[in-house]
Design a protein around this motif. Structure first.
Motif, PDB file in Angstrom:
ATOM      1  N   TRP A  67       0.825  -1.205   0.000  1.00  0.00           N
ATOM      2  CA  TRP A  67       0.000   0.000   0.000  1.00  0.00           C
ATOM      3  C   TRP A  67       0.864   1.261   0.000  1.00  0.00           C
ATOM      4  O   TRP A  67       0.651   2.187  -0.777  1.00  0.00           O
ATOM      5  N   GLY A  68       1.850   1.284   0.888  1.00  0.00           N
ATOM      6  CA  GLY A  68       2.729   2.451   0.938  1.00  0.00           C
ATOM      7  C   GLY A  68       3.525   2.626  -0.346  1.00  0.00           C
ATOM      8  O   GLY A  68       3.756   3.761  -0.796  1.00  0.00           O
ATOM      9  N   THR A  69       3.923   1.492  -0.951  1.00  0.00           N
ATOM     10  CA  THR A  69       4.658   1.562  -2.215  1.00  0.00           C
ATOM     11  C   THR A  69       3.811   2.187  -3.308  1.00  0.00           C
ATOM     12  O   THR A  69       4.285   3.017  -4.106  1.00  0.00           O
ATOM     13  N   LEU A  70       2.529   1.807  -3.355  1.00  0.00           N
ATOM     14  CA  LEU A  70       1.640   2.355  -4.383  1.00  0.00           C
ATOM     15  C   LEU A  70       1.416   3.849  -4.182  1.00  0.00           C
ATOM     16  O   LEU A  70       1.294   4.605  -5.155  1.00  0.00           O
ATOM     17  N   VAL A  76      -0.905   8.789   5.085  1.00  0.00           N
ATOM     18  CA  VAL A  76      -1.018  10.203   4.710  1.00  0.00           C
ATOM     19  C   VAL A  76       0.361  10.842   4.676  1.00  0.00           C
ATOM     20  O   VAL A  76       0.694  11.615   3.765  1.00  0.00           O
ATOM     21  N   ALA A  77       1.187  10.518   5.670  1.00  0.00           N
ATOM     22  CA  ALA A  77       2.530  11.090   5.719  1.00  0.00           C
ATOM     23  C   ALA A  77       3.360  10.640   4.524  1.00  0.00           C
ATOM     24  O   ALA A  77       4.151  11.419   3.962  1.00  0.00           O
ATOM     25  N   THR A  78       3.198   9.362   4.139  1.00  0.00           N
ATOM     26  CA  THR A  78       3.918   8.877   2.956  1.00  0.00           C
ATOM     27  C   THR A  78       3.534   9.662   1.718  1.00  0.00           C
ATOM     28  O   THR A  78       4.382  10.037   0.901  1.00  0.00           O
ATOM     29  N   GLY A  79       2.221   9.907   1.580  1.00  0.00           N
ATOM     30  CA  GLY A  79       1.765  10.705   0.445  1.00  0.00           C
ATOM     31  C   GLY A  79       2.316  12.112   0.477  1.00  0.00           C
ATOM     32  O   GLY A  79       2.745  12.659  -0.545  1.00  0.00           O
ATOM     33  N   THR A 107       6.099  11.997  -0.304  1.00  0.00           N
ATOM     34  CA  THR A 107       6.309  11.777  -1.733  1.00  0.00           C
ATOM     35  C   THR A 107       5.995  13.035  -2.530  1.00  0.00           C
ATOM     36  O   THR A 107       6.725  13.395  -3.467  1.00  0.00           O
ATOM     37  N   ALA A 108       4.905  13.720  -2.171  1.00  0.00           N
ATOM     38  CA  ALA A 108       4.542  14.959  -2.871  1.00  0.00           C
ATOM     39  C   ALA A 108       5.622  16.015  -2.681  1.00  0.00           C
ATOM     40  O   ALA A 108       5.966  16.752  -3.619  1.00  0.00           O
ATOM     41  N   THR A 109       6.188  16.081  -1.452  1.00  0.00           N
ATOM     42  CA  THR A 109       7.252  17.054  -1.187  1.00  0.00           C
ATOM     43  C   THR A 109       8.482  16.759  -2.033  1.00  0.00           C
ATOM     44  O   THR A 109       9.080  17.668  -2.633  1.00  0.00           O
ATOM     45  N   LEU A 110       8.858  15.477  -2.083  1.00  0.00           N
ATOM     46  CA  LEU A 110      10.021  15.106  -2.886  1.00  0.00           C
ATOM     47  C   LEU A 110       9.771  15.352  -4.375  1.00  0.00           C
ATOM     48  O   LEU A 110      10.661  15.806  -5.101  1.00  0.00           O
ATOM     49  N   ALA A 111       8.554  15.025  -4.826  1.00  0.00           N
ATOM     50  CA  ALA A 111       8.232  15.254  -6.242  1.00  0.00           C
ATOM     51  C   ALA A 111       8.270  16.738  -6.569  1.00  0.00           C
ATOM     52  O   ALA A 111       8.797  17.150  -7.610  1.00  0.00           O
ATOM     53  N   ARG A 112       7.724  17.556  -5.648  1.00  0.00           N
ATOM     54  CA  ARG A 112       7.745  19.008  -5.873  1.00  0.00           C
ATOM     55  C   ARG A 112       9.183  19.529  -5.871  1.00  0.00           C
ATOM     56  O   ARG A 112       9.556  20.382  -6.693  1.00  0.00           O
ATOM     57  N   HIS A 113       9.986  19.005  -4.935  1.00  0.00           N
ATOM     58  CA  HIS A 113      11.393  19.426  -4.889  1.00  0.00           C
ATOM     59  C   HIS A 113      12.106  19.031  -6.177  1.00  0.00           C
ATOM     60  O   HIS A 113      12.884  19.824  -6.734  1.00  0.00           O
ATOM     61  N   GLY A 145       2.942   9.406  -6.407  1.00  0.00           N
ATOM     62  CA  GLY A 145       3.585  10.718  -6.354  1.00  0.00           C
ATOM     63  C   GLY A 145       4.699  10.883  -7.354  1.00  0.00           C
ATOM     64  O   GLY A 145       5.107  12.008  -7.663  1.00  0.00           O
ATOM     65  N   LEU A 146       5.219   9.776  -7.881  1.00  0.00           N
ATOM     66  CA  LEU A 146       6.307   9.853  -8.858  1.00  0.00           C
ATOM     67  C   LEU A 146       5.807  10.080 -10.272  1.00  0.00           C
ATOM     68  O   LEU A 146       6.589  10.009 -11.222  1.00  0.00           O
ATOM     69  N   ARG A 147       4.527  10.356 -10.422  1.00  0.00           N
ATOM     70  CA  ARG A 147       3.982  10.638 -11.757  1.00  0.00           C
ATOM     71  C   ARG A 147       4.154  12.106 -12.137  1.00  0.00           C
ATOM     72  O   ARG A 147       3.408  12.635 -12.952  1.00  0.00           O
ATOM     73  N   SER A 148       5.115  12.766 -11.533  1.00  0.00           N
ATOM     74  CA  SER A 148       5.444  14.173 -11.853  1.00  0.00           C
ATOM     75  C   SER A 148       4.318  15.125 -11.492  1.00  0.00           C
ATOM     76  O   SER A 148       4.250  16.231 -12.012  1.00  0.00           O
ATOM     77  N   ASN A 149       3.407  14.670 -10.605  1.00  0.00           N
ATOM     78  CA  ASN A 149       2.313  15.530 -10.144  1.00  0.00           C
ATOM     79  C   ASN A 149       2.192  15.341  -8.643  1.00  0.00           C
ATOM     80  O   ASN A 149       1.626  14.341  -8.172  1.00  0.00           O
ATOM     81  N   PRO A 150       2.716  16.267  -7.832  1.00  0.00           N
ATOM     82  CA  PRO A 150       2.680  16.103  -6.366  1.00  0.00           C
ATOM     83  C   PRO A 150       1.275  15.885  -5.820  1.00  0.00           C
ATOM     84  O   PRO A 150       1.095  15.194  -4.821  1.00  0.00           O
ATOM     85  N   ARG A 151       0.263  16.454  -6.469  1.00  0.00           N
ATOM     86  CA  ARG A 151      -1.106  16.301  -5.962  1.00  0.00           C
ATOM     87  C   ARG A 151      -1.571  14.852  -6.016  1.00  0.00           C
ATOM     88  O   ARG A 151      -2.398  14.434  -5.212  1.00  0.00           O
ATOM     89  N   LEU A 152      -1.031  14.078  -6.969  1.00  0.00           N
ATOM     90  CA  LEU A 152      -1.396  12.662  -7.029  1.00  0.00           C
ATOM     91  C   LEU A 152      -0.898  11.920  -5.791  1.00  0.00           C
ATOM     92  O   LEU A 152      -1.586  11.037  -5.269  1.00  0.00           O
ATOM     93  N   GLY A 153       0.300  12.265  -5.300  1.00  0.00           N
ATOM     94  CA  GLY A 153       0.814  11.634  -4.090  1.00  0.00           C
ATOM     95  C   GLY A 153      -0.028  11.966  -2.877  1.00  0.00           C
ATOM     96  O   GLY A 153      -0.354  11.096  -2.058  1.00  0.00           O
ATOM     97  N   LEU A 154      -0.389  13.241  -2.747  1.00  0.00           N
ATOM     98  CA  LEU A 154      -1.237  13.646  -1.627  1.00  0.00           C
ATOM     99  C   LEU A 154      -2.595  12.955  -1.681  1.00  0.00           C
ATOM    100  O   LEU A 154      -3.087  12.440  -0.660  1.00  0.00           O
ATOM    101  N   ALA A 155      -3.193  12.933  -2.855  1.00  0.00           N
ATOM    102  CA  ALA A 155      -4.509  12.313  -2.995  1.00  0.00           C
ATOM    103  C   ALA A 155      -4.445  10.815  -2.721  1.00  0.00           C
ATOM    104  O   ALA A 155      -5.337  10.249  -2.087  1.00  0.00           O
ATOM    105  N   ALA A 156      -3.367  10.155  -3.187  1.00  0.00           N
ATOM    106  CA  ALA A 156      -3.232   8.713  -2.972  1.00  0.00           C
ATOM    107  C   ALA A 156      -3.098   8.398  -1.490  1.00  0.00           C
ATOM    108  O   ALA A 156      -3.737   7.466  -0.971  1.00  0.00           O
TER     109      ALA A 156
END
Length: 535
Positions: free
Chosen positions: A123-126, A183-186, A189-195, A131-142
């Protein structure tokens, strides 16, 4: 010249690139998930004796459904269809897979097994992959979606079935902590993707600083020749004004070639004085980074050669070909009649009219480009007496023989181009440069109707009049040619349907090129080496 903060343009460029890349990315994900789901069917069957066949059949059915879904998604994306909602839909499905597995485990193995099954580890991997789809919002939403699904399943279905004194790790507090970690993982991931995106933009901006020519920010390369290259660029001065242009620059290795630089500047000087809707306009000439460049009108389309090449040598629709010729006839008439400021005829001759130098936009506009070897009466001395300049296979007899030429040489080249557009075949051919050089003199051209029965006799006569070897017998000027074309009726009439037909062919060709990821754009007004050949 001073660079004018290209960071906002770079940001938009990267965002647009990532949006274009989304289809390719989802195509790869769909292919991988389809194969992985099919493998899971086999793995689940192999683990049947250990898990129990009821659970095994449920997991096999889920894997088969997912394999079918992603196979269909792969087929849709491969056909060229795409919608921005597809990544969101795929992420929703991917992060919901463990929730479905948890439901199966609860049904067939009980609540304790459901909360401790190995499949929940992914689950955490997914969430991270979303978030690695180049869209930080996807990580947050996931992350938020996984936490919500996990808590809903626990409090709605699992907890009522647990023993009165369950393991501490299966109690509500630990379950809420796990949900928080999702939630924290998302969020992480979003933070790293944004960075990553910000650092990419910074690196790209630093790189683009080396590719900004004054107020022009370079984008993709449109074409290249032996001595020059053309980019799509954004003219971006102060005040937020932006304009798309085609920026042509001399390759640095040829920036010191005095003859080519003279020809390059000559092209800019000549074209900047031409104002006609069927001639590519030049806006600016400058020097940057040790090389010269000129900014031209950007035509969102393709050269005529690209329209003809992928059609398996099929001709253009007759009305599209006559419309093309009528527009070029207007451009040549303007060019040949051009005078200086004091009214002295310039006697301009393009000398290089051929399919790669004729641009067709998505809406069917026709533009004549590449005036690098154009000649006028004032600068006729720039051409060596008895020498030949032009594209082999598209020159009039007098031009190929190195004799004096006038605007009728351009009309002969237009006749060859129109013949090719009507038949899908080059009118003159040869296995060597020497044969092609003499082709206009030695070879006889058959009327286009012999190769394309859709060409009427009246159009045959127009084309063959353009291809008269004796200039005195040839169509005298562009105005006369345009009148002859406008007199055509029926399917051959250039108006009112010719432009729409030409636009349709241009759009279809460009769409095909994009789908096949093949760059069919040939040289776009790219300068050619000043080759001098003796007749």
């Amino acid at each position: 010249m001073i660079t004018r903060n290209p960071s906002s343009t770079v940001s938009r460029f990267l965002d647009a690139h990532l949006r274009r890349d989304a289809q390719t990315r989802e195509l790869s994900v769909a292919r991988f998930m389809s194969i992985l789901s099919a493998i899971c069917v086999v793995v689940a069957a192999a683990l049947g004796p250990a898990m129990g066949w009821d659970l095994t059949f449920a997991l096999m059915g889920l894997s088969a459904v997912l394999s079918g879904y992603y196979a269909c998604m792969w087929w849709v994306l491969r056909s060229g269809a795409f919608h921005p909602a597809i990544p969101w839909l795929n992420v929703f499905i991917e992060v919901s897979i463990p929730a479905v597995v948890l439901t199966f485990d609860l049904r067939y193995q009980g609540p304790v097994y459901a909360l401790t099954a190995p499949t929940l580890v992914i689950w955490g991997t997914l969430v991270t992959l979303a978030g690695l789809r180049s869209n930080p919002r996807l990580g947050l939403a996931a992350g938020a979606l996984v936490a919500a699904e996990y808590l809903a399943l626990y409090f709605g279905f699992v907890r009522p079935l647990l023993p009165d004194q369950p393991l501490v790790t299966l109690g509500p507090l630990f379950i809420c902590v796990r949900a928080f970690f999702f939630v924290a993982t998302g969020a992480l991931t979003a933070t790293l993707a944004r960075h990553f995106l910000e650092r990419t933009k910074s690196a790209l901006a630093a790189l683009r600083e080396q590719e900004v020519m004054g107020k022009y920010v370079l984008h993709e390369r449109l074409g290249a020749g032996g001595m020059a290259e053309v980019y799509r660029a954004t003219y971006s001065p102060e005040g937020g004004f932006e304009k798309q242009v085609a920026l042509k620059r001399i390759l640095p290795s040829y920036a010191d070639d005095a003859a080519f630089v003279t020809m390059f500047r000559r092209e800019a000087e000549l074209c900047s004085s031409l104002y006609h809707p069927n001639i590519v306009q030049v806006f600016d000439l400058g020097r940057h980074g040790g090389t010269y460049f000129l900014a031209m009108e950007y035509v969102d389309g393709l050269p005529l050669s690209a329209l003809l090449k992928p059609r398996n040598r099929r001709p253009l629709p007759v009305s599209a070909a006559t419309f093309l010729a009528a527009e070029l006839a207007s451009a040549l008439d303007y060019l040949h009649r051009r005078t200086s400021a004091d009214g002295v005829p310039l006697r301009l001759v393009h000398r290089d009219l051929n399919p790669p130098n004729i641009l067709v936009s998505r809406i069917g506009e026709v533009k004549l480009s590449d005036f690098g070897i154009a000649r006028d009466a004032v600068r006729a001395h720039l051409t060596v007496a008895g020498s030949v300049r032009g594209k082999l296979g598209y020159m009039a007899p007098e031009q190929a023989m190195g004799r004096d030429i006038d605007g009728r040489a351009d009309l002969f080249a237009l006749g060859l181009t129109l013949h090719e557009a009507l038949t899908g075949q080059r009118a003159l051919s040869g296995h060597s440069e020497e044969v092609l050089l003499r082709a206009a003199v030695d070879q006889e051209v058959v009327p286009p109707s012999q190769l394309n029965p859709a060409v009427p006799l009246a159009l045959d006569l127009i084309v063959m009049s353009l291809l008269q070897k004796d200039p005195e017998r040839r169509t005298p000027n562009g105005a006369a040619l345009r009148q002859q074309l406008l007199a055509l009726d029926g399917p051959a009439a250039p108006y009112p349907h010719g432009q729409a037909e030409l636009a349709r062919v241009a759009r279809d060709t460009k769409t095909l090129a994009e789908q096949l990821t093949v760059d069919t754009v040939e040289t776009l007004a790219v300068g050619k080496p000043p080759v001098v050949r003796s007749a």
